[in-house]
Scaffold this motif. Structure first.
Motif, PDB file in Angstrom:
ATOM      1  N   ARG A 109      54.763  43.697  44.798  1.00 23.94           N
ATOM      2  CA  ARG A 109      56.205  43.484  44.801  1.00 23.94           C
ATOM      3  C   ARG A 109      56.695  42.892  43.493  1.00 23.94           C
ATOM      4  NH1 ARG A 109      54.976  41.061  50.592  1.00 23.94           N
ATOM      5  NH2 ARG A 109      53.645  39.853  49.203  1.00 23.94           N
ATOM      6  N   PRO A 142      60.861  44.798  52.769  1.00 19.41           N
ATOM      7  CA  PRO A 142      61.558  43.547  52.432  1.00 19.41           C
ATOM      8  C   PRO A 142      60.831  42.346  53.024  1.00 19.41           C
ATOM      9  CG  PRO A 142      62.730  44.738  54.157  1.00 19.41           C
ATOM     10  CD  PRO A 142      61.665  45.659  53.658  1.00 19.41           C
ATOM     11  N   LEU A 146      67.667  39.564  51.595  1.00 17.80           N
ATOM     12  CA  LEU A 146      68.159  40.632  50.722  1.00 17.80           C
ATOM     13  C   LEU A 146      69.478  40.284  50.048  1.00 17.80           C
ATOM     14  CD1 LEU A 146      67.461  43.825  52.887  1.00 17.80           C
ATOM     15  CD2 LEU A 146      65.999  42.698  51.218  1.00 17.80           C
ATOM     16  N   THR A 156      72.788  46.913  47.819  1.00 18.53           N
ATOM     17  CA  THR A 156      71.634  46.561  48.642  1.00 18.53           C
ATOM     18  C   THR A 156      70.507  47.564  48.404  1.00 18.53           C
ATOM     19  OG1 THR A 156      73.050  45.623  50.357  1.00 18.53           O
ATOM     20  CG2 THR A 156      70.788  46.184  50.978  1.00 18.53           C
ATOM     21  N   PHE A 159      64.183  49.777  50.966  1.00 22.03           N
ATOM     22  CA  PHE A 159      62.764  49.420  50.941  1.00 22.03           C
ATOM     23  C   PHE A 159      61.939  50.427  51.738  1.00 22.03           C
ATOM     24  CE2 PHE A 159      65.013  45.578  49.932  1.00 22.03           C
ATOM     25  CZ  PHE A 159      64.189  44.905  49.041  1.00 22.03           C
TER      26      PHE A 159
END
Length: 314
Positions: A109, A142, A146, A156, A159
């Motif tokens: 990530r 996620p 967020l 936004t 994912f």
């Protein structure tokens, strides 16, 4: 590999290249220890091109954003091994994608947020506003609030996607630098070309084949003739080169199927038949038979393991 801070850059200059697995793990640990949900992304956005060496030198003097992104994607292998950045224009959208090719390196990530943040930072040098961003995708799921990143970008993210990708209006590709360019474009291009040639010379053919298969596998079957053509070799020359390194093409392909297929099983909801086709199997039965042989359990049982947050190195 990418360098997150000036101190990291200094250490990297004084030490041998850090293996990608260790580098990604280091970033992940730093991310986990920080309460700042934007730490990795902001580090990428703020990164000075000078800290990414010869690639940064080649990107910095580009007159337009389109030129800068083309150089960045083409030269990324000199910055980070076993990874790929692609840049393409689809209709009126510009797509910049990033992938670590080895599925065994997971989770990643922080590495992804850092790299896409760097790409966003390059766009900012050419006056691209957040409003021009039309989509932002991450491979990982996620794991934090967020709202922080969404507020920062005005969008936004999505994912659990097939790749890490930032998409923006193609109209901004003609944007010019907001400041005077630094360095000489022609000289830096020659240096980057030389570095890419040297990297190719030093990289074993088997490793290049492995990375090429993994980069193409999601697009359907990859065979020896396609790979040879991509490498600028005849099939006969490719077979000889791989034989000299003791790694026949079929063994490399099988290894790529094994590790990529495992990742698709535990990190995606793709149907088994779809995965079989992506890996180049003639049918789902052949796919199931191969995975049962490798792992001692069926693809269905592998999926039930749900090892999303665990490295698939076995």
């Amino acid at each position: 590999m990418l360098i997150g801070t000036e101190a990291d850059a200094a250490r990297a200059a004084a030490a041998p290249a850090m293996p990608l697995q260790i580098f990604v793990d280091h970033l992940e640990q730093e991310r986990a220890a920080s309460a700042d949900g934007l730490r990795s992304w902001r580090s990428g956005e703020a990164m000075e091109l000078a800290t990414v060496g010869i690639l940064g030198e080649a990107v910095a003097p580009r007159r337009t954003l389109g030129e800068a992104l083309r150089v960045f994607s083409r030269g990324f292998p000199v910055l980070q091994s076993n990874s790929r950045v692609s840049f393409e224009v689809i209709d009126d959208e510009a797509h910049v994608s990033y992938r670590v090719l080895d599925p065994r390196i997971w989770p990643r990530r922080a590495d992804t947020e850092l790299t896409l943040g760097l790409i966003r930072g390059i766009c900012a040098r050419y006056g691209v506003p957040n409003g021009a961003i039309q989509d932002l995708c991450f491979e990982h799921r996620p794991d934090r609030d967020l709202r922080v990143l969404s507020h920062h970008l005005g969008r936004t993210p999505r994912f659990g996607q097939d790749e890490n990708r930032i998409v923006f209006s193609a109209r901004v590709l003609g944007n010019t630098l907001c400041a005077e360019p630094g360095g000489d474009a022609m000289t830096s291009s020659k240096r980057l070309d030389g570095a890419l040639i040297e990297l190719r010379r030093q990289t074993p053919v088997a490793q290049r084949v492995h990375e090429l298969i993994l980069s193409r596998m999601d697009r359907g079957m990859v065979n020896q003739s396609h790979v040879a053509a991509e490498l600028g070799m005849s099939e006969r020359s490719l077979r000889r080169a791989l034989a000299a390194e003791g790694q026949p093409f079929h063994e490399i392909l099988e290894e790529c199927r094994r590790i990529h297929g495992f990742a698709l099983l535990v990190r995606s909801d793709r149907l088994f038949g779809e995965i079989a086709l992506l890996l180049g199997y003639s049918d789902q039965t052949a796919f199931s038979r191969a995975f049962s042989r490798w792992y001692g359990i069926s693809p269905r049982e592998i999926r039930k393991m749900g090892a999303e947050e665990v490295s698939v190195i076995r």
